[in-house]
Write a protein that holds these residues in place. Structure first.
Motif: not given
Length: 122
Positions: A16, A19, A71-72
């Motif tokens: 994460w 990226g 995503t986180r």
């Protein structure tokens, strides 16, 4: 959604934060800056995360390249939704949560609620 184990979380947090797609070797190199770990261990856990649907993977030569499937923020939201769904009093749980957060977190929550309301009104 089940909470991640310790090494699962370490792998996901790196992906994460970076990226970008990465191999198990990339992750291992970074983890080894803090503590020694075997390549096979990182590879096994990355494969488990793939089977759980947390990582997508593509073959690049002989190595798999891993990318998070969420995503986180999406992962955190799913954990929160699960916690609320298991509670017989979700309103009470939310009230208790709001009582415990900082003023900055409360403002972030108000901002998020306004943004969702605007999107839903459009």
């Amino acid at each position: 959604m089940r909470q991640l184990g310790e090494l699962e979380a370490e792998i996901m947090h790196r992906l994460w934060a970076w990226g970008r797609p990465a191999t198990a070797r990339d992750v291992l190199t970074d983890i080894n800056k803090e503590r020694p770990l075997a390549y096979s261990t990182v590879k096994t856990v990355a494969d488990i995360l793939h089977r759980k649907g947390m990582l997508a993977r593509l073959k690049d030569g002989r190595a798999w390249v891993y990318t998070p499937t969420c995503t986180r923020q999406q992962y955190t939201a799913a954990l929160m939704q699960d916690a609320l769904g298991e509670n017989p009093d979700p309103a009470g749980a939310l009230a208790s949560f709001v009582e415990q957060i900082s003023s900055d977190e409360a403002e972030a929550l108000r901002s998020a609620l306004r943004a969702v309301k605007r999107r839903n009104s459009a």
